[in-house]
Design a protein around this motif. Structure first.
Motif, PDB file in Angstrom:
ATOM      1  N   ARG A 267       0.899  -1.333   0.351  1.00  0.00           N
ATOM      2  CA  ARG A 267      -0.100   0.024   0.381  1.00  0.00           C
ATOM      3  C   ARG A 267       1.138   1.444  -0.163  1.00  0.00           C
ATOM      4  O   ARG A 267       1.735   1.630   0.388  1.00  0.00           O
ATOM      5  CB  ARG A 267      -0.968   0.088   1.200  1.00  0.00           C
ATOM      6  N   VAL A 269       1.759   4.948   0.859  1.00  0.00           N
ATOM      7  CA  VAL A 269       1.205   5.650   2.473  1.00  0.00           C
ATOM      8  C   VAL A 269       2.188   6.795   1.988  1.00  0.00           C
ATOM      9  O   VAL A 269       2.700   8.381   2.705  1.00  0.00           O
ATOM     10  CB  VAL A 269       1.979   5.413   3.796  1.00  0.00           C
ATOM     11  N   MET A 273      -1.684  10.270   0.268  1.00  0.00           N
ATOM     12  CA  MET A 273      -2.638   8.862   0.789  1.00  0.00           C
ATOM     13  C   MET A 273      -3.745   9.524   1.732  1.00  0.00           C
ATOM     14  O   MET A 273      -3.032   9.068   3.081  1.00  0.00           O
ATOM     15  CB  MET A 273      -2.281   7.528   1.251  1.00  0.00           C
ATOM     16  N   GLU A 275      -7.213  10.431   4.057  1.00  0.00           N
ATOM     17  CA  GLU A 275      -7.922   9.834   4.651  1.00  0.00           C
ATOM     18  C   GLU A 275      -9.186   9.117   4.435  1.00  0.00           C
ATOM     19  O   GLU A 275      -9.183   7.449   4.499  1.00  0.00           O
ATOM     20  CB  GLU A 275      -8.521  10.401   6.313  1.00  0.00           C
ATOM     21  N   LYS A 277      -8.614   7.818   1.260  1.00  0.00           N
ATOM     22  CA  LYS A 277      -8.263   7.106  -0.214  1.00  0.00           C
ATOM     23  C   LYS A 277      -7.981   5.283   1.072  1.00  0.00           C
ATOM     24  O   LYS A 277      -7.459   4.744   0.394  1.00  0.00           O
ATOM     25  CB  LYS A 277      -6.398   7.547  -0.491  1.00  0.00           C
ATOM     26  N   ARG A 278      -7.445   5.695   2.153  1.00  0.00           N
ATOM     27  CA  ARG A 278      -6.784   5.134   2.908  1.00  0.00           C
ATOM     28  C   ARG A 278      -7.625   3.848   3.491  1.00  0.00           C
ATOM     29  O   ARG A 278      -7.398   2.462   3.272  1.00  0.00           O
ATOM     30  CB  ARG A 278      -6.188   5.303   4.418  1.00  0.00           C
ATOM     31  N   GLU A 279      -9.186   4.130   3.737  1.00  0.00           N
ATOM     32  CA  GLU A 279     -10.536   3.783   3.744  1.00  0.00           C
ATOM     33  C   GLU A 279     -10.888   2.639   2.849  1.00  0.00           C
ATOM     34  O   GLU A 279     -10.783   1.261   2.924  1.00  0.00           O
ATOM     35  CB  GLU A 279     -11.298   4.759   4.606  1.00  0.00           C
ATOM     36  N   GLU A 282      -8.093   0.170   2.752  1.00  0.00           N
ATOM     37  CA  GLU A 282      -8.379  -1.241   3.695  1.00  0.00           C
ATOM     38  C   GLU A 282      -9.708  -2.104   3.487  1.00  0.00           C
ATOM     39  O   GLU A 282      -9.514  -3.338   3.816  1.00  0.00           O
ATOM     40  CB  GLU A 282      -8.463  -0.324   4.638  1.00  0.00           C
ATOM     41  N   ALA A 305       4.871  -1.054   3.082  1.00  0.00           N
ATOM     42  CA  ALA A 305       4.514  -0.059   3.073  1.00  0.00           C
ATOM     43  C   ALA A 305       4.989   0.820   2.625  1.00  0.00           C
ATOM     44  O   ALA A 305       6.650   0.613   2.024  1.00  0.00           O
ATOM     45  CB  ALA A 305       4.114   0.596   4.503  1.00  0.00           C
ATOM     46  N   ARG A 322      -0.359   5.450   8.769  1.00  0.00           N
ATOM     47  CA  ARG A 322      -0.380   6.946   7.867  1.00  0.00           C
ATOM     48  C   ARG A 322       1.555   7.693   7.885  1.00  0.00           C
ATOM     49  O   ARG A 322       2.399   7.021   8.815  1.00  0.00           O
ATOM     50  CB  ARG A 322      -0.260   7.688   8.941  1.00  0.00           C
TER      51      ARG A 322
END
Length: 436
Positions: A267, A269, A273, A275, A277-279, A282, A305, A322
């Motif tokens: 992924r 990081v 990227m 919030e 996009k991170r969600e 996941e 990462a 993050r």
């Protein structure tokens, strides 16, 4: 219907009202589940229960037992209105969950998406003995196949059997000798040996010789019996067995291959990227982890990462990390190749390489470095998931470049996720590519 039946019925209703799997993946709390236990919320259903009725207390407005009449103040809360110590309760109510393991999750997701991914076994872990279905020409006496031995002997008996009384009558034909009787038997496919005829010839009484003028006369007057008629009349006195008839039962050797899989999750990081996009990353990777864990005997996961550099992390850190900085996706693939080559040889492991990010990459890194690395890494499936809420950004070209450059590879797939609603479609795109 009694109370017990009522409760069971309500529980069944509760399970039926479990949150839909697609809805759970797109919007549910995935973080509340572990790698080996998936907890899916059940919509609240109140179960019937008994409550204690304080008959002596009266009701508000009745004025009995010192309780106030209508309009009178009820006073301050008394001990017992909260918990046993008189303090208000602080714990929230329990939520009900339907709990499943990864194997059940994989089965249900297959049904939900209309998939049936069949895992491949690679490494032979053991050879086991199955049923005694194979036979050999030698072995322990205890495994001798008597049924097969008898059948072989019986076939020989039936093939070689002849009507000896009929042949003895042929020896009484006038002017014949043992040699001429033997030739006559052969012409009529009577499988008798010359030594037997010569021995039987000496036992024919002299007063019976010349009984028949010819073989034709003898055949007209003497009925020839079949093997089946003789067995019915005299029984089966003997069956000729030979050494080559012996067969020994032997267990079938079955190779058990363990279905091993290693999943490399990569992924982005980097600073771009955010919030949302991170969600999306996941929400896509977590169900894929559960699914492959449920499908394979032994599933291992590698989490990488990266921003401009790549590093290996554990699962908890991966789902919640993050960072910041620039982006160089090839650094993650270089690390993945190193780990796979050293720890997970292609001959023994099924390998999946899943990467996700917003498709932004440093100049020329995709075509010059990432694509060649993806070609070098042997894998069941390479997947890249582009997470761009609201659509693709102008400088987000990695997914498009990968798709174009590796269009000739049937083990490469690119999926696009711009909102939670796209997650299920992305998972289907990835898994259906592998199933095909």
């Amino acid at each position: 219907m009694g109370l017990r039946e009522d409760i069971e019925r309500f529980r069944e209703v509760g399970e039926d009202r479990r949150e839909d799997l697609s809805e759970f993946i797109s919007y549910g709390d995935l973080g509340g589940s572990g790698p080996n236990s998936i907890k899916i919320p059940i919509k609240v259903v109140d179960l019937p229960k008994f409550e204690y009725d304080r008959l002596d207390q009266g009701g508000v407005g009745q004025g009995k037992g010192g309780t106030p009449d209508v309009g009178q103040p009820v006073g301050q809360p008394q001990p017992g209105d909260g918990d046993e110590d008189g303090d208000p309760g602080e714990e929230g109510g329990e939520h009900e969950y339907y709990q499943m393991d990864p194997e059940e999750f994989a089965q249900e997701l297959d049904e939900e998406l209309g998939l049936d991914l069949e895992p491949k076994g690679k490494e032979v872990i053991e050879e086991i003995e199955g049923d005694f279905t194979d036979v050999t020409r030698s072995g322990p006496h205890s495994t001798l196949d008597f049924e097969r031995l008898f059948k072989e002997g019986l076939k020989r008996k039936l093939a070689m059997d002849f009507d000896d009384d009929f042949v003895r009558e042929a020896m009484k034909v006038e002017g014949q000798d043992a040699q001429s009787v033997y030739r006559w038997c052969r012409e009529r496919n009577i499988l008798v040996s010359l030594p037997w005829i010569e021995d039987a010839w000496t036992k024919i009484p002299d007063d019976e010789r010349g009984k028949w003028a010819s073989f034709e006369e003898m055949e007209e007057n003497v009925e020839r019996s079949t093997t089946l008629q003789r067995i019915r009349r005299d029984g089966l006195r003997d069956v000729p067995f030979r050494r080559e008839d012996e067969r020994y039962r032997h267990p079938e050797i079955i190779e058990e291959k363990e279905k091993n899989v290693v999943v490399v999750n990569i992924r982005d990081v980097s600073g771009s990227m955010r919030e949302k996009k991170r969600e999306l990353v996941e929400r896509t990777f977590t169900p894929l982890d559960w699914y492959l864990t449920g499908k394979y005997d032994n599933a291992e996961f590698v989490y990488i990462a990266h921003d401009a550099e790549a590093w290996q992390v554990d699962r908890d850190e991966f789902f919640g990390i993050r960072s910041g900085g620039g982006t160089r996706i090839s650094s993650a693939y270089a690390l993945a190749k190193e780990i796979l080559d050293e720890q997970y040889p292609w001959a023994e492991w099924n390998r999946y390489v899943f990467a996700a990010g917003d498709s932004e990459n440093s100049s020329n890194d995709t075509t010059e470095n990432v694509v060649p690395l993806m070609r070098e890494i042997d894998a069941n499936l390479h997947a890249y998931v582009e997470t761009q809420p609201g659509g693709t950004a102008i400088n987000a070209t990695h997914a498009e470049e990968v798709e174009k450059a590796l269009d000739d590879q049937d083990n490469v797939v690119v999926a696009h996720v711009s909102s939670p609603e796209d997650v299920i479609d992305a998972i289907y795109t990835i898994l259906s590519t592998e199933a095909e």
